[in-house]
Design an enzyme around this catalytic site. Structure first.
Site, short mmCIF file in Angstrom:
data_model
loop_
_atom_site.label_atom_id
_atom_site.label_comp_id
_atom_site.label_asym_id
_atom_site.label_seq_id
_atom_site.Cartn_x
_atom_site.Cartn_y
_atom_site.Cartn_z
N SER A 123 0.84 -1.19 0.00
CA SER A 123 0.00 0.00 0.00
C SER A 123 0.88 1.24 0.00
CB SER A 123 -0.85 -0.03 1.27
OG SER A 123 -1.15 1.26 1.70
N SER A 124 0.32 2.36 -0.44
CA SER A 124 1.12 3.59 -0.48
C SER A 124 1.40 4.15 0.92
CB SER A 124 0.42 4.65 -1.34
OG SER A 124 -0.85 4.93 -0.80
N CYS A 125 0.73 3.61 1.95
CA CYS A 125 0.99 4.13 3.30
C CYS A 125 2.33 3.65 3.86
CB CYS A 125 -0.15 3.78 4.26
SG CYS A 125 -0.25 2.04 4.58
N TYR A 152 -0.25 -1.03 10.24
CA TYR A 152 -0.50 -1.67 8.95
C TYR A 152 0.71 -1.46 8.02
CZ TYR A 152 -2.74 -2.38 4.37
OH TYR A 152 -3.05 -2.81 3.11
N LYS A 156 3.31 -4.11 6.05
CA LYS A 156 3.50 -4.12 4.59
C LYS A 156 4.97 -3.88 4.22
CE LYS A 156 -0.54 -5.23 3.23
NZ LYS A 156 -0.71 -6.51 2.52
N HIS A 195 -12.93 2.68 3.65
CA HIS A 195 -12.17 3.84 3.19
C HIS A 195 -13.14 4.92 2.72
CE1 HIS A 195 -8.70 1.02 2.96
NE2 HIS A 195 -8.09 2.11 3.39
P1 GDP Z 1 -6.42 6.93 4.53
O1 GDP Z 1 -6.19 7.17 3.07
O2 GDP Z 1 -5.56 5.86 5.10
O3 GDP Z 1 -6.32 8.20 5.33
O4 GDP Z 1 -7.89 6.32 4.70
P2 GDP Z 1 -9.39 6.76 4.41
O5 GDP Z 1 -9.76 6.43 3.02
O6 GDP Z 1 -10.21 6.11 5.48
O7 GDP Z 1 -9.47 8.33 4.64
C1 GDP Z 1 -9.01 9.26 3.70
C2 GDP Z 1 -9.45 10.67 4.08
O8 GDP Z 1 -10.87 10.79 3.88
C3 GDP Z 1 -9.20 11.06 5.54
O9 GDP Z 1 -8.78 12.40 5.56
C4 GDP Z 1 -10.59 10.90 6.17
O10 GDP Z 1 -10.77 11.72 7.32
C5 GDP Z 1 -11.47 11.40 5.02
N1 GDP Z 1 -12.89 11.02 5.10
C6 GDP Z 1 -13.93 11.88 4.92
N2 GDP Z 1 -15.09 11.26 5.12
C7 GDP Z 1 -14.81 9.95 5.39
C8 GDP Z 1 -15.62 8.82 5.67
O11 GDP Z 1 -16.84 8.86 5.72
N3 GDP Z 1 -14.95 7.63 5.88
C9 GDP Z 1 -13.58 7.54 5.81
N4 GDP Z 1 -12.99 6.35 6.00
N5 GDP Z 1 -12.80 8.61 5.59
C10 GDP Z 1 -13.40 9.81 5.37
#
Ligand code: GDP
Length: 332
Positions: A123-125, A152, A156, A195
């Site tokens: 993953s890119s993280c 996580y 990875k 996500h």
């Molecule tokens: P990340 O890429 O590991 O940070 O994972 P996420 O896809 O869960 O979150 C990406 C970004 O989207 C973060 O800044 C979250 O706060 C934002 N975000 C906004 N609304 C939502 C939501 O309803 N669910 C999730 N998971 N993230 C959200």
């Protein structure tokens, strides 16, 4: 011209895959199911698939017995414990343990059973929180990680280093691909663990259905993310597994330890939210809630290496959102 999301792999290498036995670990997940569709389409018929209840990938002995008795020629590790920002932040022990066990058990068993080629997905993280953007493969281990998904990411990174170490010590051919944020059919739409992209599809759809006047989007809306359709990833997996001459070399400049895969384009969470709102046809308002974490400010991948090797993403975000929303409507 081939259709979007399909790049023809090296034909000689593909013939080896077609003639071999292929184990896809995690074939029921979003990534594994896309990979099975792509392999199927490429004429790979000898697929070895096991559900979680048939094979516990966290159990070392079970994995070893299974790989040694079935003797697959190729292994794709699409199995992982995955989740969005909230799930990762709240359950770090589960994320580090499961992902370490899955990677360790499969990679070690693949070496013991003389598997010809293995593809590990990360993953890119894995890249540092403040890595220069876009993040190239060389940024690995150059700084501290984003705390919300550090556990996580460490698992990875260990997976990449396992592949690299086995290649170095035992001459195996274990390859790693690091995809950016993925989406598509069979994604997780559970609001607590998903996500952002599937979460917003669901939130906007439910708000439209229930006539709610506002949808809440977590965080400030300013972080930027890159999104790759899972069918594009599956295509890249096949392409990379069929790259000839992807071997371990002591020369760090020539070593293809791991390759990034993405679109090379990102957008803010606010922009994503408005795009999904349009796709769903919701006419109410969006409210950003900054009491939720933003996570890493940006994680755009530098995809020039893989592009230079002949592969490019083909599915536009708008088209991908449309088809994913259609899938959601049919399968929710
Ligand atoms: P990340 O890429 O590991 O940070 O994972 P996420 O896809 O869960 O979150 C990406 C970004 O989207 C973060 O800044 C979250 O706060 C934002 N975000 C906004 N609304 C939502 C939501 O309803 N669910 C999730 N998971 N993230 C959200």
């Amino acid at each position: 011209m081939s259709e979007p999301g399909v790049t023809e792999p090296d034909q000689q290498e593909l013939a080896k895959l077609r003639n071999g036995k292929i184990f896809v670990a995690g074939h029921r997940g979003m990534v594994g199911s896309a990979l099975v569709r792509r392999l199927d389409r490429a004429g790979c018929e000898n697929l070895l698939l096991r559900t979680h209840s048939q094979l516990d990938l966290e159990n070392q002995q079970q994995v070893l017995d299974f790989i040694q008795s079935e003797k697959p020629d190729f292994v794709f590790i699409a199995a992982a414990r995955v989740g969005g920002i909230q799930a990762n932040n709240s359950n770090p022990a589960e994320f580090i343990y499961s992902n370490l066990m899955i990677a360790t058990n499969l990679i070690n068993a693949a070496w013991k059973a003389s598997v010809q080629r293995l593809l590990f997905l990360g993953s890119s993280c894995i890249y540092p929180k403040h890595a220069p953007q876009p993040m190239s493969e060389d940024s690995l281990l150059t700084g501290t990680l984003e705390p919300t998904n550090e556990a996580y990411a460490i698992a990875k990174i260990a997976g990449i280093k396992l592949c690299e170490s086995y290649n170095r010590q035992y001459g195996t051919d274990f390859r790693s691909l690091m995809p950016t944020n993925l989406y598509g059919p069979n994604d997780n739409f559970d609001l607590k663990t998903s996500h952002v992209l599937p979460a917003l599809i669901r939130k906007f759809h439910e708000a439209k259905t229930n006539d709610s006047d506002t949808v809440e989007v977590w965080g400030s809306g300013t972080p930027k993310r890159e999104f790759l359709h899972v069918d594009d990833l599956a295509d890249a997996c096949l392409y990379v597994s069929c790259l000839p001459g992807f071997v371990y070399t002591e020369n760090i400049d020539q070593r293809l330890s791991h390759l990034n895969v993405g679109t090379g384009q990102d957008l803010t969470i606010a922009e994503l939210a408005y795009k999904i709102k349009d796709t769903v046809g919701y006419e109410g308002n969006i409210r950003f809630n900054p009491s939720y974490p933003d996570g890493t400010p940006r994680k755009l991948l530098d995809v020039s290496k893989l592009n230079g090797l002949g592969w490019k993403a083909g599915i536009e975000l708008s088209a991908g959102l449309r088809s994913t929303y259609d899938w959601y409507l049919q399968n929710q």
